[in-house]
Design a protein around this motif. Structure first.
Motif, short mmCIF file in Angstrom:
data_model
loop_
_atom_site.label_atom_id
_atom_site.label_comp_id
_atom_site.label_asym_id
_atom_site.label_seq_id
_atom_site.Cartn_x
_atom_site.Cartn_y
_atom_site.Cartn_z
N GLY A 231 0.80 -1.22 0.00
CA GLY A 231 0.00 0.00 0.00
C GLY A 231 0.83 1.27 0.00
N GLY A 232 2.17 1.13 0.02
CA GLY A 232 3.04 2.30 0.01
C GLY A 232 3.00 3.05 1.33
N GLU A 233 3.35 4.33 1.28
CA GLU A 233 3.43 5.13 2.50
C GLU A 233 2.07 5.27 3.19
OE1 GLU A 233 5.23 8.85 1.68
OE2 GLU A 233 7.21 7.99 1.24
N ALA A 234 0.99 5.15 2.42
CA ALA A 234 -0.35 5.27 3.01
C ALA A 234 -0.74 4.02 3.79
CB ALA A 234 -1.37 5.55 1.93
N GLY A 235 0.00 2.91 3.61
CA GLY A 235 -0.20 1.73 4.43
C GLY A 235 -1.35 0.82 4.02
N MET A 236 -1.85 0.06 5.00
CA MET A 236 -2.81 -1.01 4.74
C MET A 236 -4.14 -0.48 4.21
SD MET A 236 -2.84 -4.28 4.87
CE MET A 236 -3.79 -5.77 5.12
N MET A 240 -6.01 -1.80 0.84
CA MET A 240 -7.36 -2.36 0.79
C MET A 240 -8.25 -1.57 -0.18
SD MET A 240 -7.19 -5.03 2.57
CE MET A 240 -8.95 -5.45 2.53
N ALA A 241 -8.07 -0.25 -0.20
CA ALA A 241 -8.87 0.58 -1.11
C ALA A 241 -8.55 0.26 -2.57
CB ALA A 241 -8.63 2.05 -0.82
N GLN A 242 -7.25 0.01 -2.84
CA GLN A 242 -6.83 -0.26 -4.21
C GLN A 242 -7.16 -1.66 -4.66
OE1 GLN A 242 -3.02 1.22 -5.82
NE2 GLN A 242 -2.58 1.93 -3.74
N PHE A 243 -6.87 -2.64 -3.79
CA PHE A 243 -6.92 -4.03 -4.23
C PHE A 243 -8.06 -4.83 -3.60
CE2 PHE A 243 -2.45 -2.67 -4.53
CZ PHE A 243 -2.25 -2.86 -5.89
N GLY A 244 -8.75 -4.26 -2.60
CA GLY A 244 -9.86 -4.98 -1.99
C GLY A 244 -10.93 -5.42 -2.97
N PRO A 245 -11.32 -4.55 -3.93
CA PRO A 245 -12.35 -4.96 -4.89
C PRO A 245 -11.98 -6.18 -5.72
CG PRO A 245 -12.09 -2.58 -4.88
CD PRO A 245 -10.99 -3.12 -4.05
N SER A 246 -10.67 -6.45 -5.86
CA SER A 246 -10.26 -7.60 -6.68
C SER A 246 -10.69 -8.92 -6.08
CB SER A 246 -8.73 -7.59 -6.87
OG SER A 246 -8.07 -7.85 -5.64
N LEU A 247 -11.03 -8.92 -4.77
CA LEU A 247 -11.52 -10.15 -4.15
C LEU A 247 -12.83 -10.61 -4.78
CD1 LEU A 247 -10.80 -9.37 -0.38
CD2 LEU A 247 -9.50 -10.87 -1.89
N GLN A 248 -13.52 -9.71 -5.43
CA GLN A 248 -14.78 -10.08 -6.09
C GLN A 248 -14.55 -10.53 -7.54
OE1 GLN A 248 -17.51 -10.12 -4.21
NE2 GLN A 248 -16.21 -9.36 -2.53
N TRP A 249 -13.34 -10.39 -8.01
CA TRP A 249 -13.05 -10.78 -9.38
C TRP A 249 -12.78 -12.28 -9.46
CZ3 TRP A 249 -8.92 -6.40 -10.40
CH2 TRP A 249 -9.56 -5.17 -10.32
N PRO A 250 -13.06 -12.90 -10.58
CA PRO A 250 -12.88 -14.36 -10.70
C PRO A 250 -11.43 -14.76 -10.96
CG PRO A 250 -13.75 -13.48 -12.75
CD PRO A 250 -13.68 -12.32 -11.79
N TRP A 251 -10.55 -14.36 -10.04
CA TRP A 251 -9.14 -14.70 -10.22
C TRP A 251 -8.85 -16.16 -9.87
CZ3 TRP A 251 -5.81 -10.12 -7.88
CH2 TRP A 251 -5.82 -9.06 -8.79
N SER A 252 -9.54 -16.68 -8.88
CA SER A 252 -9.20 -18.03 -8.40
C SER A 252 -10.43 -18.92 -8.38
CB SER A 252 -8.60 -17.95 -6.99
OG SER A 252 -9.62 -17.69 -6.05
N ARG A 253 -10.18 -20.20 -8.08
CA ARG A 253 -11.26 -21.19 -8.00
C ARG A 253 -11.37 -21.73 -6.56
NH1 ARG A 253 -12.02 -23.56 -13.21
NH2 ARG A 253 -13.48 -24.98 -12.21
N LEU A 254 -11.00 -20.90 -5.59
CA LEU A 254 -10.92 -21.40 -4.23
C LEU A 254 -12.26 -21.82 -3.65
CD1 LEU A 254 -8.28 -19.06 -2.55
CD2 LEU A 254 -7.99 -21.37 -3.41
N THR A 255 -13.35 -21.33 -4.22
CA THR A 255 -14.66 -21.71 -3.69
C THR A 255 -15.14 -23.04 -4.25
OG1 THR A 255 -15.75 -20.45 -5.43
CG2 THR A 255 -15.33 -19.32 -3.34
#
Length: 476
Positions: A231-236, A240-255
């Protein structure tokens, strides 16, 4: 060993053998019960690896190795044990049968530590046995993590024992199947299986993605600290603001989990054989252990991750003493990182060994961390090394130090490096000047340090220093 504690190891497979090695090399006596007629050979192979790797993590010698006994029954192994480690197969019914035998011989106030990979302690203890989960990771004798779960009173008893053998106890206040570490491993494993099933990657590509990238990164920071940095100097919060939405993307088949049918199983086996089949299991284990020693020693230098656990444990190990009337300034096993392509300790390693032996002498005279922080130290200005015999991986070396000169600004030392049989395999003669760290110029040491150094030099005058003061190439 007089006064040594005893660990009973019930089940001598890969994990049980690892526990046996961890306890033995930390000075415990170990009693093993395993009905497998080949158990002694298998545990012997584990011990061979452990003896060549665990002591090399430390810059102090581990305690003298404990006594290993193979028992004919569970009761014989358990009857006088201070710790009981169960490492039998992952079948709940079998574990309950084993516990029923253990508790008939368990010393008063004792309990059972289970190496289970997934069962909750409440399930293990459902028939009345006092069981706490103490789940390690392979190889047990090198990796420090032990996940501890179960009744609070048993967790409290287990924690100090696990710490005393150089491990990191991760206490879980809430019971969950498979604990924390195995849940992460299972998630990665499932995704890997889908990549294979879908033809996206091979076993070698998947392993390379881990070992060449995030695996090394996670080894010293973990997931949340790593993502915080992303997250750089702004931290966690920024991460989360930048990459949190990617959790909704179909990147993996973990489910979802692919069926491990014959075709997928065959693909995994064939690709794994092609990737690593040219090496035996023992060769792979030795390679793994050597790599882990190098990684962990690297982490140790900065007290990061598992390296901090090693440093903390090292502080509990004894140092000092005398040999032949001279102070012992270092005892250390030779790590693989000190060896070269000829299989023996290389020249640079002797200089490092001499550096730490000199540091040991400086501690004796009071030129310690506080002294250095106050603005003074000794700087090396000349060193001569004589190589008298080969030294190999895992050999335990003992260094004695003779003060040849200790007057004014000069400190001249003569280190003798002894092999386990007492033979001198090298000598290091080194001249140092006391230095003011503010001016970076030679200066007189403070009176208390000067007095101790002078006293040692006077006491050491009666000892011969064969090999000191010679020219390069002169053997005597």
């Amino acid at each position: 060993m007089s006064g040594a504690k005893t660990a009973a190891i019930i089940g001598g497979g890969v994990i049980g053998g690892g526990w046996a090695a961890r306890f033995l090399l930390n000075g415990w006596n170990v009693s093993v019960y395993d009905p497998d007629p080949d158990a002694a050979r298998k545990i012997g192979a584990v011990l061979e690896n452990a003896r060549g790797s665990l002591p090399a993590l430390y810059d102090r010698a581990l305690p003298p190795e404990g006594r290993l006994t193979y028992c004919q029954s569970i009761a014989e192994a358990v009857k006088d044990a201070d710790w009981v480690q169960e490492s039998v197969s992952e079948r709940l019914e079998l574990k309950h049968e084993v516990y029923a035998e253990i508790i008939t011989a368990l010393p008063r106030g004792g309990f059972i530590a289970s190496s289970t990979s997934g069962f909750k302690a409440s399930d293990l203890a459902s028939k009345g046995a006092p069981v706490v989960v103490v789940h390690p990771f392979n190889p047990v004798y090198l990796l420090p993590l032990a996940e501890i779960s179960g009744a609070a009173d048993l967790r409290t008893k287990a924690l100090p024992i696990i710490q005393s053998i150089g491990m990191f106890p991760l206490e879980l206040g809430v019971e969950i199947d498979a604990f924390i570490g195995n849940r992460f491993q299972e998630a990665i494993w499932r995704e890997a299986l889908w990549m294979l099933k879908d033809g996206i990657a091979t076993t070698e590509q998947i392993d390379n993605a881990i070992r060449m990238g995030f695996g090394l990164r996670l080894a010293q920071m973990g997931m949340f600290e790593t993502y915080r940095l992303a997250g750089g100097e702004a931290g966690m919060e920024n991460y989360m603001a930048q990459f949190g939405p990617s959790l909704q993307w179909p990147w993996s088949r973990l489910t979802d989990v692919p069926e491990l049918d014959a075709a997928l199983t065959r693909t995994i086996a064939d690709q794994s054989d092609a990737q690593s089949g040219h090496m035996t299991i023992f060769e792979l284990e030795t390679l793994r252990d050597d790599n882990l020693v190098a990684i962990l020693r690297g982490l140790r230098r900065t007290a990061s991750g598992a390296g901090g656990v090693i440093l903390q444990h090292e502080q509990t190990l004894p140092v000092g003493g005398e040999r032949d009337g001279l102070p012992i300034t270092l005892r250390q096993a030779v790590p693989v990182t000190w060896t070269d392509y000829n299989g023996h300790m290389n020249e640079a390693a002797y200089l490092e060994l001499g550096t730490w032996a000199t540091d040991g002498l400086m501690q004796l005279i009071g030129a310690n961390a506080e002294y250095i922080a106050a603005g003074a130290s000794f700087f090396t200005v000349d060193t001569r090394v004589r190589y008298l015999d080969e030294v190999h991986r895992a050999e335990l070396l003992t260094v004695t130090t003779q003060v040849l000169e200790g007057a004014g600004k000069k400190m001249k030392l003569f280190h003798r490096i002894h092999k386990p049989d007492g033979a001198v395999c090298a000598t290091i003669e080194t001249l140092l000047l006391h230095t003011d760290l503010r001016t970076r110029r030679a200066s007189e040491p403070l009176p208390e340090v000067a007095a101790k150094l002078t006293a040692l030099a006077r006491a050491h005058k009666c000892y011969d220093a064969v090999g000191a003061g010679g020219a390069v190439g002169q053997r005597m």
